[in-house]
Design a protein around this motif. Structure first.
Motif, PDB file in Angstrom:
ATOM      1  N   ILE A 120      24.263  -6.788  10.369  1.00  0.00           N
ATOM      2  CA  ILE A 120      24.842  -5.688  11.156  1.00  0.00           C
ATOM      3  C   ILE A 120      25.251  -6.193  12.535  1.00  0.00           C
ATOM      4  N   TYR A 220      33.616  -1.090  11.514  1.00  0.00           N
ATOM      5  CA  TYR A 220      32.727   0.078  11.528  1.00  0.00           C
ATOM      6  C   TYR A 220      32.427   0.536  10.093  1.00  0.00           C
ATOM      7  N   MET A 221      33.427   0.441   9.226  1.00  0.00           N
ATOM      8  CA  MET A 221      33.222   0.816   7.831  1.00  0.00           C
ATOM      9  C   MET A 221      32.172  -0.089   7.186  1.00  0.00           C
ATOM     10  N   CYS A 224      28.691   0.686   8.692  1.00  0.00           N
ATOM     11  CA  CYS A 224      28.101   1.919   8.163  1.00  0.00           C
ATOM     12  C   CYS A 224      27.535   1.690   6.771  1.00  0.00           C
ATOM     13  N   ILE A 227      24.342  -0.405   7.192  1.00  0.00           N
ATOM     14  CA  ILE A 227      23.253   0.413   7.734  1.00  0.00           C
ATOM     15  C   ILE A 227      22.660   1.283   6.624  1.00  0.00           C
ATOM     16  N   GLY A 228      23.533   1.853   5.798  1.00  0.00           N
ATOM     17  CA  GLY A 228      23.049   2.671   4.695  1.00  0.00           C
ATOM     18  C   GLY A 228      22.240   1.868   3.691  1.00  0.00           C
ATOM     19  N   VAL A 270      35.265  10.462  10.844  1.00  0.00           N
ATOM     20  CA  VAL A 270      33.806  10.481  10.970  1.00  0.00           C
ATOM     21  C   VAL A 270      33.154  10.745   9.620  1.00  0.00           C
ATOM     22  N   LEU A 273      33.314   7.712   7.376  1.00  0.00           N
ATOM     23  CA  LEU A 273      32.299   6.704   7.687  1.00  0.00           C
ATOM     24  C   LEU A 273      30.910   7.146   7.231  1.00  0.00           C
ATOM     25  N   VAL A 274      30.634   8.452   7.314  1.00  0.00           N
ATOM     26  CA  VAL A 274      29.352   8.968   6.811  1.00  0.00           C
ATOM     27  C   VAL A 274      29.245   8.746   5.301  1.00  0.00           C
ATOM     28  N   GLY A 277      28.482   5.246   4.566  1.00  0.00           N
ATOM     29  CA  GLY A 277      27.060   4.995   4.777  1.00  0.00           C
ATOM     30  C   GLY A 277      26.223   5.458   3.598  1.00  0.00           C
TER      31      GLY A 277
END
Length: 370
Positions: A120, A220-221, A224, A227-228, A270, A273-274, A277
């Motif tokens: 990350i 960022y994609m 995310c 991170i997920g 947004v 991206l969620v 994730g």
């Protein structure tokens, strides 16, 4: 890095992007099996040291040709990194069983989570690719490979797990006779073609073409997603050992279909991206449970080879999906590349629930599923 070089710097088409990823995925398939065979026969620590040391020079070669960058140079760079991973992964994964001091399920989570956390921070450099420059990041990458080679020397001395010349055929027989391992690896292979393939091929094109994102948005994609996947493994660590890991794997197939449907309606940046994730959460759980199941069931003398079959299936799916989805997207649009993943996920759910035996697999009684 490779994705941005192809889509952001060279601005290649979806077909060329898919073909490039396919070309990068084919050569490592041979070395992956070779790595699995020899990892059981030789000192795995020295094997990893030599491989990591060789990796130091690959980014330096790409730096030398940045001024005349061409798609084939990017493919050569990606292929070299993939070859290094293919040769070392079976040894690295099989060593976990020999050096761990806790149960194998949580051990797999640890060796997955720590690199992901580091990854990350590494991907955050991707938001600055256009400002920071590609060459400095390649120099950092080369330095990290050198550090990894030195870190390998800190591992305990491990003798070959067998002195017999157990070859590929013996490993294949052990793989085929361990029925649940065969089915789990088969399900993972089918899933990877259009699900993992959809993420690796279609999602970057969706980010850059549908959402018109720059290098930062593309990064960022990826962040995310990581991170997920990493966060889900952290949660898994505290829930493990799971008595029935297969049930979680099977249930996650339906949630992935819902996530793909959410992306297909083209939500805001947004929400997109969620969903990415959440896709990471899904793939983080399923990939970890596949690996822990295989490592628990694989016979010790064939473990590296059977793990190489698992990795082989995943890597074989990459060029297949890249070529198919690349051309599908070229003829239609990036979002179409996600559609096949929905029936595939539902099909794996049905097969896993009723026909595979995975629903009844108990991690504390692996002998019942051999």
């Amino acid at each position: 890095m490779v994705t941005w070089l192809l889509l952001g710097v060279l601005e290649e088409s979806a077909a060329v992007y898919g073909e490039s990823r396919a070309l990068m995925g084919i050569p490592p398939l041979i070395l992956l099996i070779v790595g699995g065979v020899y990892a059981d026969r030789i000192n795995p620590r020295m094997m990893l040291f030599v491989i990591s040391l060789f990796a130091v020079f690959v980014p330096l070669v790409l730096i030398a040709v940045l001024g005349v960058l061409h798609v084939y140079m990017v493919v050569a760079f990606g292929t070299a990194i993939a070859l290094i991973n293919a040769l070392g992964d079976p040894a690295r994964q099989a060593m976990v069983n020999r050096v761990t001091r806790i149960d194998i399920q949580r051990s797999i989570v640890i060796v997955t989570v720590i690199p992901s956390f580091i990854g990350i921070f590494g991907m955050l450099f991707g938001t600055q690719l256009e400002n920071f420059g590609i060459a400095p990041i390649l120099l950092i990458l080369s330095g990290l490979f050198l550090l990894s080679a030195l870190a390998v020397l800190g591992l305990p001395k491990l003798e070959p797990i067998t002195t017999a010349r157990i070859g590929l055929i013996d490993g294949w027989k052990a793989f085929w006779q361990t029925h649940l391992v065969r089915r789990v690896i088969g399900m993972n292979f089918v899933s990877a073609i259009f699900n993992a393939g959809g993420y690796m091929v279609a999602m970057p094109l969706i980010a850059t073409r549908v959402y018109e994102g720059d290098a930062a948005f593309l990064t960022y994609m990826f962040v995310c997603f990581t991170i997920g996947s990493t966060g889900s493994n952290v949660v898994l660590f505290f829930l493990m050992p799971l008595m029935y890991p297969g049930r979680t794997f099977i249930a996650m197939q339906l949630t992935r279909a819902l996530i793909i449907l959410g992306v297909l309606i083209q939500p805001s940046d947004v929400i997109f991206l969620v969903l990415v994730g959440l896709w990471g959460v899904n793939m983080g759980v399923t990939s970890t449970l596949v690996r822990t199941t295989v490592q628990e069931l694989a016979p010790a003398e064939h473990r590296a080879k059977i793990l190489s079959f698992l990795l082989f299936g995943f890597m074989l799916s990459s060029p297949i999906s890249a070529f198919i989805l690349g051309w599908l997207i070229e003829l239609t649009d990036p979002l179409t590349g996600l559609i096949p993943g929905i029936p595939i996920s539902v099909g794996i759910f049905v097969y896993g629930l009723f026909f595979s035996g995975l629903w009844h697999y108990r991690a504390d009684r692996p002998e019942l599923t051999q």
